[in-house]
Every structure is written in C-alpha cells, then in structure tokens.
Design a protein around this motif. Structure first.
Motif, PDB file in Angstrom:
ATOM      1  N   ASN A   1       2.317  21.303 -70.875  1.00 30.39           N
ATOM      2  CA  ASN A   1       2.608  21.493 -69.453  1.00 30.39           C
ATOM      3  C   ASN A   1       3.399  20.308 -68.947  1.00 30.39           C
ATOM      4  N   GLY A   2       4.520  20.579 -68.322  1.00 33.20           N
ATOM      5  CA  GLY A   2       5.318  19.476 -67.770  1.00 33.20           C
ATOM      6  C   GLY A   2       5.777  18.512 -68.841  1.00 33.20           C
ATOM      7  N   GLY A   3       5.970  19.009 -70.056  1.00 31.62           N
ATOM      8  CA  GLY A   3       6.487  18.160 -71.123  1.00 31.62           C
ATOM      9  C   GLY A   3       5.433  17.355 -71.849  1.00 31.62           C
ATOM     10  N   ILE A   4       4.153  17.554 -71.469  1.00 35.17           N
ATOM     11  CA  ILE A   4       3.058  16.725 -71.991  1.00 35.17           C
ATOM     12  C   ILE A   4       1.974  17.625 -72.578  1.00 35.17           C
ATOM     13  N   THR A   5       1.394  17.190 -73.682  1.00 37.26           N
ATOM     14  CA  THR A   5       0.343  17.977 -74.333  1.00 37.26           C
ATOM     15  C   THR A   5      -0.865  18.144 -73.418  1.00 37.26           C
ATOM     16  N   ASN A   6      -1.456  19.357 -73.467  1.00 33.86           N
ATOM     17  CA  ASN A   6      -2.641  19.602 -72.648  1.00 33.86           C
ATOM     18  C   ASN A   6      -3.907  19.771 -73.478  1.00 33.86           C
ATOM     19  N   GLY A   7      -3.806  19.513 -74.782  1.00 38.02           N
ATOM     20  CA  GLY A   7      -4.992  19.575 -75.625  1.00 38.02           C
ATOM     21  C   GLY A   7      -5.206  20.924 -76.292  1.00 38.02           C
ATOM     22  N   MET A   8      -4.521  21.952 -75.826  1.00 39.95           N
ATOM     23  CA  MET A   8      -4.587  23.250 -76.497  1.00 39.95           C
ATOM     24  C   MET A   8      -3.651  23.210 -77.722  1.00 39.95           C
ATOM     25  N   PRO A   9      -3.782  24.171 -78.646  1.00 39.36           N
ATOM     26  CA  PRO A   9      -2.864  24.168 -79.787  1.00 39.36           C
ATOM     27  C   PRO A   9      -1.400  24.163 -79.328  1.00 39.36           C
ATOM     28  N   ILE A  10      -0.597  23.376 -80.004  1.00 37.25           N
ATOM     29  CA  ILE A  10       0.850  23.365 -79.751  1.00 37.25           C
ATOM     30  C   ILE A  10       1.471  24.425 -80.660  1.00 37.25           C
ATOM     31  N   ILE A  11       2.235  25.315 -80.054  1.00 36.65           N
ATOM     32  CA  ILE A  11       2.807  26.430 -80.811  1.00 36.65           C
ATOM     33  C   ILE A  11       4.312  26.474 -80.586  1.00 36.65           C
ATOM     34  N   PHE A  12       5.069  26.521 -81.668  1.00 34.40           N
ATOM     35  CA  PHE A  12       6.502  26.750 -81.488  1.00 34.40           C
ATOM     36  C   PHE A  12       7.042  27.601 -82.631  1.00 34.40           C
ATOM     37  N   ARG A  13       8.173  28.207 -82.384  1.00 31.41           N
ATOM     38  CA  ARG A  13       8.830  29.043 -83.378  1.00 31.41           C
ATOM     39  C   ARG A  13      10.274  28.583 -83.537  1.00 31.41           C
ATOM     40  N   ALA A  14      10.783  28.772 -84.741  1.00 25.81           N
ATOM     41  CA  ALA A  14      12.183  28.415 -85.009  1.00 25.81           C
ATOM     42  C   ALA A  14      12.837  29.551 -85.774  1.00 25.81           C
ATOM     43  N   VAL A  15      14.013  29.946 -85.324  1.00 26.17           N
ATOM     44  CA  VAL A  15      14.764  30.993 -86.006  1.00 26.17           C
ATOM     45  C   VAL A  15      15.717  30.353 -87.011  1.00 26.17           C
ATOM     46  N   LEU A  16      15.664  30.840 -88.240  1.00 23.26           N
ATOM     47  CA  LEU A  16      16.580  30.353 -89.288  1.00 23.26           C
ATOM     48  C   LEU A  16      17.578  31.447 -89.608  1.00 23.26           C
ATOM     49  N   LYS A  17      18.837  31.089 -89.600  1.00 23.42           N
ATOM     50  CA  LYS A  17      19.850  32.103 -89.869  1.00 23.42           C
ATOM     51  C   LYS A  17      19.890  32.438 -91.366  1.00 23.42           C
ATOM     52  N   PRO A  18      20.481  33.584 -91.726  1.00 19.90           N
ATOM     53  CA  PRO A  18      20.615  33.919 -93.138  1.00 19.90           C
ATOM     54  C   PRO A  18      21.477  32.874 -93.839  1.00 19.90           C
ATOM     55  N   THR A  19      21.164  32.571 -95.080  1.00 21.91           N
ATOM     56  CA  THR A  19      21.965  31.607 -95.838  1.00 21.91           C
ATOM     57  C   THR A  19      23.438  31.999 -95.766  1.00 21.91           C
ATOM     58  N   PRO A  20      24.296  31.100 -95.389  1.00 22.99           N
ATOM     59  CA  PRO A  20      25.717  31.456 -95.312  1.00 22.99           C
ATOM     60  C   PRO A  20      26.368  31.640 -96.687  1.00 22.99           C
ATOM     61  N   SER A  21      25.779  31.061 -97.719  1.00 26.52           N
ATOM     62  CA  SER A  21      26.384  31.192 -99.055  1.00 26.52           C
ATOM     63  C   SER A  21      26.114  32.575 -99.623  1.00 26.52           C
ATOM     64  N   ILE A  22      27.101  33.440 -99.604  1.00 28.77           N
ATOM     65  CA  ILE A  22      26.958  34.763-100.201  1.00 28.77           C
ATOM     66  C   ILE A  22      28.148  35.001-101.122  1.00 28.77           C
ATOM     67  N   ALA A  23      27.901  35.783-102.188  1.00 26.85           N
ATOM     68  CA  ALA A  23      28.932  35.941-103.218  1.00 26.85           C
ATOM     69  C   ALA A  23      29.940  37.037-102.875  1.00 26.85           C
ATOM     70  N   GLN A  24      29.672  37.752-101.783  1.00 32.45           N
ATOM     71  CA  GLN A  24      30.652  38.760-101.361  1.00 32.45           C
ATOM     72  C   GLN A  24      31.961  38.094-100.935  1.00 32.45           C
ATOM     73  N   LYS A  25      33.009  38.878-101.031  1.00 33.37           N
ATOM     74  CA  LYS A  25      34.307  38.391-100.608  1.00 33.37           C
ATOM     75  C   LYS A  25      34.322  38.218 -99.081  1.00 33.37           C
ATOM     76  N   GLN A  26      34.790  37.060 -98.607  1.00 36.90           N
ATOM     77  CA  GLN A  26      34.884  36.812 -97.171  1.00 36.90           C
ATOM     78  C   GLN A  26      36.280  36.261 -96.840  1.00 36.90           C
ATOM     79  N   ARG A  27      36.686  36.518 -95.609  1.00 41.42           N
ATOM     80  CA  ARG A  27      37.969  35.989 -95.159  1.00 41.42           C
ATOM     81  C   ARG A  27      37.800  34.523 -94.750  1.00 41.42           C
ATOM     82  N   THR A  28      38.748  33.709 -95.093  1.00 41.14           N
ATOM     83  CA  THR A  28      38.647  32.308 -94.692  1.00 41.14           C
ATOM     84  C   THR A  28      40.031  31.683 -94.652  1.00 41.14           C
TER      85      THR A  28
END
Lengths: 357, 357, 357, 357
Positions: free
Chosen positions: C285-312
């Motif tokens: 709350n307000g940038g400060i821990t309140n003693g309850m569990p801290i929960i966060f999520r992070a989205v990870l993008k698909p690996t950009p290295s793919i063997a399919q042909k791509q334009r570059t």
C-alpha cells in the motif's frame, strides 16, 4: 548532480541573487523532536552582515520548513527548507569581466551564456546557508544518539589557535566552542585573528586559514573499507564547501615525516572498551571509525573577492582587461566557513551513523 | 558500498589471501583499442616483490579480462578483470592480536567474528592492484582524448623531489615520470629516498611521504558547483586508497597563509584561449576545471606493519598484549602508492570527462 | 550502468561467448553461513541443456566464488562469483544479419561496430545465470530472517496453472514449488505446457507465458512512498531480466475493471496483528509492504530465436535480407525465466528488508 | 530515497496538508528557453477541483520557481519549483482509522506515531503535482530535440478508447491528445467514460482504468542491456505514481499468448533508416530503444477513498472498526493520472536521451 549522501540524501538549490535558496533532506527518521530555536541560532552563526569582519550584506536567513515537519516533530518524509533572498544588489556584478579566483570562467564554460552570474549565482558561498540548516537538523538527531560535533578556527593568516586534544577532546569542549560566533578555543588568539582580518580589509585584501573539526561519540565500525571510507565520504562533502582546498585527517600532512613507530596508534583496553594511546589516525583505521574522536582539518583559501585592481579577461570581447571587484564581500571566510564545516560534518556523521550492521 | 563513479562505474572485490581480487569497469565506450602490454607495464610498476624496498611477496599480478573486451577492442559492456592470489602465507597473521594502525579492530567491529583477517583481507593494499588495472584502462581512453595524467613522489621522510611546475607542466614531463618504477623527477633525490627506506627497514620501522599528481589536457567546464566538485570526486576516490590521510589541491595548505591578492590566479588571453598567470587553484575554480593543469597532492602514512614490538589488545581475551607484526611488508608504501594514485587519477579524470554538456 | 540496489549492490558482467560471466554482490552482512550445495541446486534449475524443452547448449554453470566467503561463511565484504563459458559455438552467429526480436540492432546503435555480437553478447539470457547465483545467496539470508520467496509458471501459451492464493499462500507451498525444475503447482498442467513447448519446437516456433511470484514473511513498513516504492524497485529489477515485457502487482490489470469497493483490501485485527481480508494490492500500500504476501506477475515474451525464415536487414549493406536463426535455443524461456524471476525477487526482497527504520 | 534519475535528478517533497509541495530538478542544460504558460497549462490539466468528475478540492497549483531560471531561460543549475497548499481541510482525516487501500497502515509501520496522516500526507496523489511540473519542463527540452510524448485514457471501467497505432503514431496525434483535459482519442468514448465515473460517484464508489503512453522521435541506442533497461527505468518512475499497479510495454500481457513468429518485429530498410513492420516490442529491444515509437500502458486502480462503509482497524486501540471515508476525493483518478503518467514519461525520456555515447 546536486545530491549527496547514502543513508540520508541532500538536494541543494539556489542562487545568490535569485528568488531563494534551499535544501531537501531525506532519510531522517520520523518522530525526532526538532528545536527550531537551536536551528535558528546555528543559522545566525553563519549569517552575513553581523559584524565588521564579514560582508555587509545583511540577510535574515530565516528558514521556512515546507515539509516533513509537523507539530515540532519530523514525520520521516523529506524536509524541505527554503530561504528567501532579500538583500540583493546585482548591479555590482559585471557579466563579462571574469573575477580571478572565482567560478565566473568555469561557470561560463559549463553553462554557457545563460549562467546566473549575479553574485556568483549557484557558486556563491551563500548556498552554504541551506547546508547549515541541514547540519543543524542533523545535529539534533546526532545529539540524541550521543554524538557531538564541534569545530574551531585553527588558523587565520599567521595566528594559530591551540589545536583540539585528539585523544581527550570531549563533548563539553565541543559544545562550548560550537556556540561561539567566532569559534576559537583561545579567545585572545581570536582577537588577534580579527585584527588580521581588519588589516586585510583595510588593505583591500583578504586572508585564508584552517578549520579544525572533531567528533566524539561515534561508535566504532562505521564506514567502508574502500570506496565508502569515512575519509572519502567526509572529504567529498567538505570539498563541496566553496573555498576549501585541502582536507586532512588526524596527523594529516604530518604523516609524511613520521615513522611507522610514531604514527601507529597502539591499542589498550580500558573499562571493557578498546582505545588507542595516541590518535594520529583521527579515529579512522582502514576507512572505518575506531571509536576514538574523529579529527579532520580543512584549509579555506582567502576570499577571492578583493577590491584591488586585478588583471583579467573580458569574456565577451575575449581580450585582456582589468577588474576591481565590487559588491559586499568578506575579507575572510574562515570564521563563517568553520560554522559551515562543522555543520557539514554533522551531516556526514549522521550519514555514517546509519550505515547498516 | 564497493562502487565508485558517476559516468563510469567501478566495483571492486577481493581479499589479500582469498582466491582472487578484481574489478568491474562499466561505462566505457565500445570500439576503444586497448594495448594489453601497456596495461601489464602499469601493473608491473605497482606489483610487489620487485625490489628490496618493497615487500618480498612476489605476485605476477597478471590480470585476466573476463568480459567486455574482444579482439583487442572494448565492446562497450562491462570489463571484468581478475587477478589470482598465488603467493599467500597466512600463518603470519594472528586473528586476535590487533595490529596498530591497521584495520583489524575496525574490521572486527564492522564485520564481526567472520571477517577475513588473513593479510588484512579486503583492507589490504593488495586490493589496489585492480584499481591500477582500471586506471591503466582509463589512461588509454584518456590519452586518445588528449588528456595525460602523471604522478611523482614529492617526499619520502625528509627528502623532497622538486615539485611539478603548476603552470607549465606538459604531457612530456608527465609521460616521462609515469614510466618510472620509482617515479621522481630528480633521480638523485630518488636515490636518497631509497636510502631512507632501507634505513627504516633495517630499523624495523617504516616511513611515509607525499605523492603529487598532475593532469594536462582536461577541457574547462568539467565538474559541478557543489556536491559534484572536482575536488569532491577526486578526493573521494583518492581517499579510497589505503594509507592516504590528506588530499590537497593546488596551493593546498599554503592557502592558509596567503592573501587573496597572492592566491588569486589572474586571467589573460593567449592565442584565443583563456589562461591564468599562476595556478594556485590547481586548475579548479568553483569545483569546475578551468583548463589549466589539475594539480593535487596526497599524503601517505608510513606502513603500519612494523616488526618492532608494539602494545596492543588481544580481542578474543579483551586484554592488553604485545605484537611484533610478521608477514612480508613494505617499509614504505609511497613509491607503489604513487603509482596507485596516478591510476586512480586516470579513473577520476575519465569520469569527469564524461560529464555531460 | 551495470549496478542495481540501494542496500545491497549488484554489479553484473559477461557475454554469452566470452571468457566468463559473473556478478559482484556487496552489502551482505558478515557471518552468514552459505550452503553451497543449495546454491548449486538453484543454478542447476536455471542451467541450459538439461532437457528437450530447453536449449541443447550444455553448461556446467559452476560458480567459482572469488571473494567475500571464507570457511563457509560470508565475511561481509563483496562476494564475486564467476562462471566460465565452455560450450560456445560462435559460428552460428552472423554479425550483419539482425535477428528480429533480439538486441542485435540496438546493440549496434549503442555500442557500434565493436559490440560482441556472438550469441547475443551481453544481451544473452545467459547473463541471468549470475543473477540466479546472487538470488540463491540472497535466499539464504532471507530464509534466516523468516522471509520466503517462490515462483511458478502461471501460463505458457494457452495453458494456465492455478494461481497462488494471495491471502493464504504460505512458506510450505513456496518451498515446494521452488524446488521443481519445471515449477508449476498442478503438474498435469505442467505436462500440457511441455507439450505446447514441444509443438512449438517442432514448428520451428516458440511460445511465451507468465511467471507468478509470491513472498511471505516480509515485515510491514519496507519500501518508500514515492521513487523508492516496492513496485518501483521490484519492477526495475524484474525488467532487467531479458524477455520480460509486463510486470503487475496484486490484481494487476484486473484493477482496470474493478470498483473501489471491490478493490480495497479491508483491514482486521487477528491475534494482535493487522491483516487484510483480501489481497488485491499484492501486499503493498502506498509503495510500502503491509505484511500480507507480496504478489507479482511477469509476462515473458516468446523466445525471439526461431529457425523459420524471417525478414530482416543486413546492417553492413543496409539492405533488406532474410534470416533463419541458427544456434541452440530455447523454444520457450518461461520455465527457466521463472527460476530467474524467483531469484531476482530474492534479491529485491533482501534489498527492501535492509531499508532502515 | 526521494530521488530519481541518472542523468537528470529529481528530488520531491511535501505533504497534502502541509505548507507546500515541490520538486528540485537537476541536470538540465543551461540556455533552454522555458515557456511558463505551457507549464501552467500542463499543471492545469492535472489540477484538482476543475470538474464534477474530480475532487472538489480546488487548488491553484501555481508553481513558484525559486532557482535555476533567469530571464525565461534555464541557467543549468538546479530548478526548484514549489506549490503552496491553500485549500486544506484536515478535520476529515482521522488519525487512527486506517483507510482501506490507502497507505495509512504502512505509513504508520514505516514512520510511526508522528507520520503526517492529514490527507494522506506524503502519500497523497497531490504530490504528483510537482512531478507534472518537472515533466512539463522536461517536455520543452524534449520537444527542442524532436522527441514527443503523449498519453490517453485507454480504458475506464468497461469503456475502451481506441489504442494508439504502435507503428504509425506520430507527433501530431500525440500533441492533439495531450492538450485535452480529458485525454481520449475518441471523444464519444470519453463521454461514456465520464458517465461511468458519475455513476460510480453517485454510488459512493470509484472506478479504475488504463493509461496508454507513446513516445516518438527517440533515437535508437538509448538505455542499457541489463539493470538500466528502458523498461526498468520507465517502470521505476511510473510505479512511483500512486495507484499504478501494472506497467506493460508494447504487446505487454499479449505476449503470453503469442508465438515467436507473431511476436518478433521484422526489420526492413526504408529511406536509409531501419524500421520494423510491427511494433510488439514497443520500441525497445534488449532494454534499448530501436527508434520505433515507445509504447507502454499503466493500470491505475480505482480510488481507494470511497464514502461507503468499510471494515477497518483502529490502530490506536488495535480493534476492529468501521470507516466511511470523508474528505474531498476523486471518484476516478485515471484521467488526472494519465496526465501525470504522460509527464513522468517526459522525465524518463529526457533521462534516457542523455545516456552517453
């Protein structure tokens, strides 16, 4: 960058002839009682226009606290203190004639055409007023923790005060000297110093000197072994004070002529505490406090503003010129500078005190 | 914290008798050619075990560059350099007897029981080897920008070398002196200094001294008016070097006895550039470079490790004791310290050079 | 700058195909017992080449601790850990063809011609190995203080694991999931996720996902109201992990569709402690821990290295081109990324825990 | 710490019901012309008391610039801007009843008894006014460099505005939307959003939403590969804005369901410049700008201050209680928050722009 500090953080701003000057202090705990009168007394010690040995520019230097302070107590959030400039006479300052010994040329090179040149702008020693405010706040926090800081004028021109006793200096001596507006241990020497200042003034000249500062009550174990050494952190702050050109700890320059046998501070146990017989190291070993008094000295150069004719350059025309510096100036900055250095030391010590573990 | 720098950033680590020591340097540009032999030559100047006036501990001090350096060029990402410890003899170090003048007591107070006491641990002057590596890297970047740094031994015991000419010092004098392993301008004085060191060694004692450093080619306008002054930033780094107890700029302590008339450096125009007739301010006005040579001095205390009997405390028993410091030590640290200070100055100058605007 | 942290300080370095990679950790207390086997187990969880759903590049990822660690205990001075690169095949990397989704172009723009392009250089996800090392060290310090951190894969492609219970999550659930090499709560969902990864692999494609992290045991009152908010500090570190493109706390994106009545976490007293019935705010709350569990999520993008042909683009010729990315790559980075995020969270929590007052 | 920034440095201070609030901005160049009317217009966009969908507390939010600004131009030294609080009614704030969703409890735990609880003290969204001032200053510097920032309300409750076109968004669209006090692209959707706000207000409730921000004109090559990634630095600042609980770049959460083939932004050459066909990565690859528009979104939670009865705790008595939050509040913070986020983005971009090399 206008910031200093690891555990407390200062942000300073303002120019000599602008609207105002000030400082933001972050990192103080909440619930500390601050005595505003004591802060004002400290501001008064540094304030200009109080005597014939200082500048005749008279400023109230009344700090307005905008934040972080409610009902006489710190709240724990940033304390912002501002001081209005009131007594400014900018006409004395010529934009294009570089004052020797001042920052006119370097400000031009760094900031360009639109620097604030009036009264030295942000380079003015006037900017030390907010630093004294921060130091006066830090002092009250320190005192509550049993730490005391004091400074005196060790030397002006050829007159020397007696030095602090690096082993036996105590809280009492420090608080006595740090109440004085002309802080010397031996007031007779102080009178001689004032004479030297008045002589220099009458000769349109100025004199320099040395401030000595001591700290008692700092616990052992504060500081860091390398980049965060006590010496590194204290000197980085003290060298922010305009006119300081040398900073020395303990025996300082004296070490160059000593042997290891003489220089080493031997240890002994006394009353369950470890102490040293001598204190050449100024309370610091390996960058970390050892519990003995912390001692350092700072050399302040003579005020560069002198009314004598000096050779210089007109920066707009890029040609040689002459200047007689006008404006209202201090024939000596050492006595006011000593107050600034003492208060800067308060800040540095509080920052060190909060080192973790 | 083990970090230093605003525009380049150093992270240092290691203990005298651990696996290894090293440093990470971030903030260098990519595409800078680094001559590894020149780096090794610089390391060799500082390296221990090279003569009878230094410690007999012989270390190759070969730096392995782990990252940021491919095909003889910097990549722009962090450069990590590590040095293996090889020649360690830890048996000489007693955990409980505090060596006077050393950090044994303060390390205990800061880190507790589990500090690495062997050879002084992280407090050892050995940790300056990575700093020299970083400085030798910085030097090559600086040189490419036309900035040169050099340092010499100004004083050991009672023998003084001639000082740098603060106005006319040039790149040539600096590069000459900075190639020497015993860097003095007057080699005859150097011989006398070595005699003083050998005398101290034979007396189971040690001597201190002063290093003087100069920088030419730094453009005007680098530094900051207050907390980021050139003096603040240089001193904060130089005071990280073990044994340094005083840092002075330009006329330094001499300012205390000068008048403003004498101290001020008057300006003149020469060939379209602004210069000063004198250079008492050591190339710095208001915390910012003015284009004149930057001059500073650092006092190094006598090596605290001496084989004479000294009084001390056994920290485990908390009782008074005596100690004769064993191990392999330098009877004087000034000549090797001067190399360290020169290289630290390289780092500080590169950091300043990258100040924006 | 390659540094992170206020109270502990990390410095990271290294490139995918250089000599080695590593990290320096400063600010830990002395006298903390570190179980090296536990650290190795954590490294093993992230290590490449362990299964058919990850890259076939096999690296021991054995950390050598160079400093700050003696006799199984931290000394209090900086811990440097290095990892040698052994299994590098640089021939697959073409300097001039920019891999879409990768940092090839931006590295060129920042560092120029002499960037280390081999294997992505300093931008490689391989540089997260030292971060896991630092996290595994931080974890042991945290656990000694009663703080536990765990993360699981919440989603890969279209398969979702059950989320943590934000109110009742406990140390036991966290330690269970954080032992797994494929960390999911519901292992059946984990099998489905692996199928999705193998399908993507067979299609020369890759998939993305979400990691969810929880912290229990953090005392209330850590963090800062404004620039040093828990969210600011955690996200700044999590966003250092390559492939992370979203960071959300508590109900995260869900807040956009909620009303204040639903979103607010009402307080109650239980056993002398203040808790909240719900935990939409993720323990902050307000940038400060309140003693309850801290929960966060992070989205990870698909690996950009793919063997399919791509334009570059061929950057040397500045003309359009095509690329089939070779090298050994992960068809999904989420499972290894979750281990990295969990360990980054260990670091962030330790930094927060040391906030003073 | 109350500081943010590497190349420019902010220091913020103040409480909702104290004397005043303000900010110090350091690191701007000298000689930048600032149009004060434009700054005031930006302040007015965020200012409270301007309509029935915001709080009825009416504040002039007139910034007084104390330093760093002379004759309409920046001087290069720190700019301090202060705003007086005038319209404060503290009687509505009860010290001991914790408002759910607010920082009352965490402030108590961090600062103790003497926190400034009036109007949320330093945690009040009012403290974003100085941030807008700093952003409005930064905007003028950015615009002079060809960089434009704009933000709109993407969503409030269940009403969605059309998103920015991540590839083709231009300076014109950004400047148009960033002039609006209720910044949406589709004003009809804006009317619907306002209805949702008024409905929530009538139900003594509040609603949340999403702000979307875009930046055009940023050169490629700004940011850092690891700890100083664009995402790290932007998110650390955006998460300083009260009520933000999610920050996402480019496709953000959408990446979780994409394949590498879909997610990668393929390169092409156009008119001698390298561009990408799509912009899922939001203008950032490997933590560094790639020259495409920078796109991010921030979720703002519903205002926690609602007049409905809620369960809470009386912290003085440590017993369960009920609260109906009084005071003058916003039934939705998203529209004013979007202005804050746009201005915070101005600051972040200026800091990134000054990355060296």
């Amino acid at each position: 960058m206008n910031n200093w500090g690891r555990n407390i953080r200062l942000s300073i701003f303002g120019e000599s002839h602008g609207q105002g000057i000030g400082i933001v202090i972050d990192g103080l705990p909440g619930g500390i009682k601050l005595d505003v009168e004591k802060i004002e007394a400290e501001m008064e010690r540094r304030a200009p226009g109080r005597s014939n040995i200082s500048t005749s520019r008279s400023e109230a230097d009344k700090v307005e606290i905008l934040s972080g302070f409610v009902g006489g107590m710190t709240t724990g959030t940033p304390i912002a203190g501002i001081i209005r400039n009131t007594n400014t006479i900018s006409k004395h300052y010529e934009k294009d004639l570089l004052r020797p010994g001042h920052a006119d040329y370097t400000a031009y090179m760094k900031y360009g055409e639109h620097r604030d040149y009036r009264g030295g702008g942000h380079f003015s020693a006037r900017i030390t007023a907010p630093l004294v405010f921060a130091g006066a706040v830090a002092k009250q926090v320190l005192n509550a923790e049993g730490v005391s800081v004091g400074a005196h004028i060790l030397k002006i021109a050829d007159v020397e005060d007696e030095p602090f006793d690096p082993v036996n200096i105590g809280e009492k001596e420090l608080s006595e000297v740090s109440k004085k507006s002309f802080p010397v241990i031996d007031d007779k020497k102080g009178e001689l110093m004032k004479q030297r200042i008045l002589t220099a003034k009458s000769e349109l000249n100025s004199v320099g000197g040395i401030a000595e500062c001591a700290v008692v009550g700092m616990p052992a174990g504060k500081g860091e072994p390398f980049f965060g050494s006590v010496e590194s952190r204290v000197s980085s702050l003290i060298y922010s004070v305009p006119a300081v050109k040398a900073v020395m700890f303990g025996a300082g320059c004296g070490f160059a002529g000593m042997t290891g046998k003489d220089a080493n501070d031997e240890f002994y146990v006394s009353g369950g505490k470890i102490k040293t017989y001598t204190n050449n190291n100024g309370g610091i070993n390996g960058g970390i406090t050892n519990g003995m008094p912390i001692i350092f000295r700072a050399v302040l150069k003579p005020t560069p503003s002198i009314a004598q004719k000096q050779r210089t350059v007109n920066i707009a025309k890029m040609e040689n010129a002459e200047i007689e510096v006008r404006g209202r100036h201090d024939p000596c900055i050492v006595h006011r500078g000593t107050v600034v250095i003492e208060n800067a030391a308060n800040i540095a010590m509080l920052d060190l005190l909060y080192d973790k573990f």
